[in-house]
Design a protein around this motif. Structure first.
Motif, short mmCIF file in Angstrom:
data_model
loop_
_atom_site.label_atom_id
_atom_site.label_comp_id
_atom_site.label_asym_id
_atom_site.label_seq_id
_atom_site.Cartn_x
_atom_site.Cartn_y
_atom_site.Cartn_z
N SER A 231 0.50 -1.04 0.21
CA SER A 231 0.33 -0.02 -0.42
C SER A 231 1.01 1.63 -0.10
O SER A 231 0.36 2.61 -0.31
N GLY B 256 5.14 3.31 -0.72
CA GLY B 256 6.51 2.77 -0.83
C GLY B 256 7.11 2.17 -1.41
O GLY B 256 6.50 1.70 -2.79
N GLY C 43 6.79 -1.28 -2.33
CA GLY C 43 5.49 -2.49 -2.07
C GLY C 43 4.60 -1.65 -3.40
O GLY C 43 4.11 -2.19 -3.71
N SER D 159 -1.88 -5.46 3.44
CA SER D 159 -1.66 -4.57 4.42
C SER D 159 -2.32 -4.30 5.41
O SER D 159 -3.52 -4.32 5.72
N ARG D 160 -2.15 -2.78 6.44
CA ARG D 160 -3.75 -2.64 7.14
C ARG D 160 -4.33 -1.64 6.58
O ARG D 160 -5.16 -2.15 6.63
N CYS E 22 -5.18 -6.28 7.21
CA CYS E 22 -4.21 -7.47 7.55
C CYS E 22 -3.55 -6.93 7.95
O CYS E 22 -2.29 -5.90 7.10
N SER F 75 7.18 -6.50 2.04
CA SER F 75 7.98 -4.82 1.91
C SER F 75 7.12 -4.78 3.25
O SER F 75 6.91 -3.57 3.14
N VAL F 76 7.47 -5.25 4.11
CA VAL F 76 6.64 -4.31 5.80
C VAL F 76 8.28 -4.13 5.88
O VAL F 76 8.96 -5.47 6.19
N ASN G 140 9.40 -6.99 11.21
CA ASN G 140 10.52 -7.33 9.77
C ASN G 140 11.16 -9.08 9.23
O ASN G 140 11.28 -9.57 8.60
N SER H 49 18.40 -4.63 4.98
CA SER H 49 18.69 -3.02 4.58
C SER H 49 20.12 -3.29 4.54
O SER H 49 21.15 -4.04 5.23
N SER I 65 19.49 0.56 0.92
CA SER I 65 20.29 2.19 1.77
C SER I 65 18.61 2.89 1.62
O SER I 65 17.89 2.50 0.62
N LEU I 66 19.04 4.35 1.82
CA LEU I 66 18.29 4.63 2.52
C LEU I 66 17.59 5.64 0.67
O LEU I 66 17.65 5.63 0.17
N PRO J 254 7.32 6.48 2.52
CA PRO J 254 6.95 7.22 3.90
C PRO J 254 7.53 6.89 5.03
O PRO J 254 7.15 7.82 5.61
N ALA K 193 10.80 6.63 5.44
CA ALA K 193 11.85 7.43 5.54
C ALA K 193 11.44 8.62 5.88
O ALA K 193 12.22 9.45 5.56
N1 LIG Z 1 12.71 2.99 2.63
C1 LIG Z 1 13.75 2.94 3.19
O1 LIG Z 1 14.87 3.77 3.60
C2 LIG Z 1 14.35 1.11 2.87
C3 LIG Z 1 15.56 1.77 3.98
C4 LIG Z 1 15.55 -0.17 3.72
C5 LIG Z 1 15.14 -1.23 3.70
N2 LIG Z 1 14.17 -0.83 3.63
C6 LIG Z 1 13.01 -1.74 3.26
O2 LIG Z 1 12.02 -2.31 2.25
C7 LIG Z 1 10.96 -2.49 3.24
C8 LIG Z 1 9.67 -1.20 2.62
O3 LIG Z 1 9.85 -0.51 3.42
P1 LIG Z 1 8.97 1.40 2.76
O4 LIG Z 1 9.85 1.94 3.30
O5 LIG Z 1 8.77 1.22 1.26
O6 LIG Z 1 8.18 1.46 3.67
P2 LIG Z 1 6.84 1.83 3.60
O7 LIG Z 1 6.19 3.06 2.98
O8 LIG Z 1 5.89 1.90 5.35
O9 LIG Z 1 5.93 0.15 3.19
C9 LIG Z 1 6.25 -0.36 4.71
C10 LIG Z 1 4.67 -1.20 3.97
O10 LIG Z 1 4.22 -2.10 5.15
C11 LIG Z 1 3.04 -2.22 5.51
N3 LIG Z 1 2.55 -2.50 6.97
C12 LIG Z 1 3.96 -2.06 7.51
N4 LIG Z 1 3.08 -2.43 8.64
C13 LIG Z 1 2.44 -3.20 9.20
C14 LIG Z 1 1.79 -4.28 9.88
N5 LIG Z 1 1.83 -4.62 10.34
N6 LIG Z 1 1.21 -4.97 8.85
C15 LIG Z 1 1.25 -5.32 7.32
N7 LIG Z 1 1.10 -4.46 6.66
C16 LIG Z 1 1.85 -3.78 7.42
C17 LIG Z 1 2.55 -0.50 4.82
O11 LIG Z 1 0.60 -0.22 5.14
P3 LIG Z 1 0.07 -0.32 5.88
O12 LIG Z 1 0.74 0.64 6.83
O13 LIG Z 1 -1.13 -0.04 5.33
O14 LIG Z 1 -0.02 -1.07 6.87
C18 LIG Z 1 2.88 -0.49 4.40
O15 LIG Z 1 1.98 -1.13 2.63
C19 LIG Z 1 10.77 -2.53 4.24
O16 LIG Z 1 10.98 -3.71 4.45
C20 LIG Z 1 11.66 -1.54 5.23
O17 LIG Z 1 12.46 -1.93 5.95
C21 LIG Z 1 13.09 0.21 3.55
#
Ligand SMILES: NC(=O)c1ccc[n+]([C@@H]2O[C@H](COP(=O)([O-])OP(=O)(O)OC[C@H]3O[C@@H](n4cnc5c(N)ncnc54)[C@H](OP(=O)(O)O)[C@@H]3O)[C@@H](O)[C@H]2O)c1
Length: 238
Positions: free
Chosen positions: A14, A16, A18, A36-37, A52, A75-76, A99, A127, A171-172, A176, A178
């Motif tokens: 929903s 980033g 994913g 996703s939630r 979910c 992708s959570v 994670n 990461s 990386s970064l 949302p 970040a």
């Molecule tokens: N962005 C970065 O800088 C970065 C860097 C390194 C690694 N990563 C990794 O990349 C992956 C994706 O991250 P992103 O940056 O795309 O984050 P994001 O934009 O926050 O997206 C996270 C997704 O996970 C869902 N989610 C979060 N908590 C949940 C829960 N308890 N149950 C079900 N769904 C849940 C969110 O949807 P809802 O809120 O609707 O549930 C959203 O769809 C993650 O594993 C993150 O650790 C990101």
């Protein structure tokens, strides 16, 4: 890459990375299942959605999934950065729950459907911090290192089933999640400068790699952790 006739589950589709993946796979004719939630207004109309929380009961996943599942992406995640002496036991447990356990429990629910597909691919997201030491990352780095351990172990266990398991380690990236790290022009510039390629990641940078790992183009790859980090994890340029 063509995903016509392929059923792909994107957990965390929903927002980033994913969400970017969902849009990309949709353009390539995949049948997309998102858990996703919350739902996203940016989804194409024909997405299958299950509300979910991965930290709660996951029993409904089985009924939600199609009989054959060709791909699963988890992708959570979390970014919980604190000095080590301020990290609580709950911080560590929460990062592990979201994670690692979330990914493991979802995969347990989906293994039968992945097997039914004959050939399938799982992609998890780690990461750069799992292998490159950075201050304040103790909890998330520990959890993401566990994601990598989970993935290589499952890659071995599932190889004979023709289920591949790979990991991308960004990386970064400008999502949302970040937001706080990129919330001003100064922060953005400082973050960009830390990367040898001079910029932070975009969701599409990561989702393109995930799509490749899901596709038949990568059919001889399993058990790999691939850095996608503007060079931060490997290079020393200043
Ligand atoms: N962005 C970065 O800088 C970065 C860097 C390194 C690694 N990563 C990794 O990349 C992956 C994706 O991250 P992103 O940056 O795309 O984050 P994001 O934009 O926050 O997206 C996270 C997704 O996970 C869902 N989610 C979060 N908590 C949940 C829960 N308890 N149950 C079900 N769904 C849940 C969110 O949807 P809802 O809120 O609707 O549930 C959203 O769809 C993650 O594993 C993150 O650790 C990101």
């Amino acid at each position: 890459m063509n995903f016509q006739g392929k059923n792909i589950l994107v957990v965390g589709g929903s927002s980033g990375i994913g969400l970017s993946l969902v849009k990309m796979l949709h353009q390539q004719d995949a049948n997309i299942y998102v858990a996703s939630r919350s739902a996203s207004e940016d989804w194409p109309a024909d997405i299958q959605y299950l509300q979910c929380d991965v930290t709660g009961n996951l029993d409904r996943i089985v009924d939600f999934l199609p009989t054959e599942l060709h791909g699963l992406v988890y992708s959570v995640g979390s970014i919980n950065l604190k000095p080590f002496n301020r990290l609580t036991e709950d911080d560590f447990l929460n990062d592990y729950r979201i994670n690692v356990l979330g990914a493991a429990r979802i995969i347990q629910q989906a293994v039968k459907q992945l097997r039914n597909a004959g050939v399938a691919s799982i992609v998890l997201i780690s990461s750069v911090a799992a292998k490159t030491g950075m201050p304040y990352h103790a909890s998330i780095a520990a959890a993401k290192a566990a994601v990598e351990g989970l993935a290589v172990s499952l890659a071995a266990e599932f190889a004979a089933l023709q289920i591949r398991v790979n990991v991308v380690a960004p990386s970064l990236t400008d999502t949302p999640l970040a937001h706080n790290l990129l919330s001003s022009a100064e922060k953005r510039e400082a973050s960009a400068k830390r990367h040898p390629l001079g910029k932070v990641g975009q969701p599409e940078d990561i989702s393109k790699l995930i799509a490749f790992l899901l596709s038949e183009e990568s059919s001889w790859m399993t058990g790999q952790v691939i850095g996608i980090d503007g060079g931060l994890g490997k290079l020393k340029t200043n």
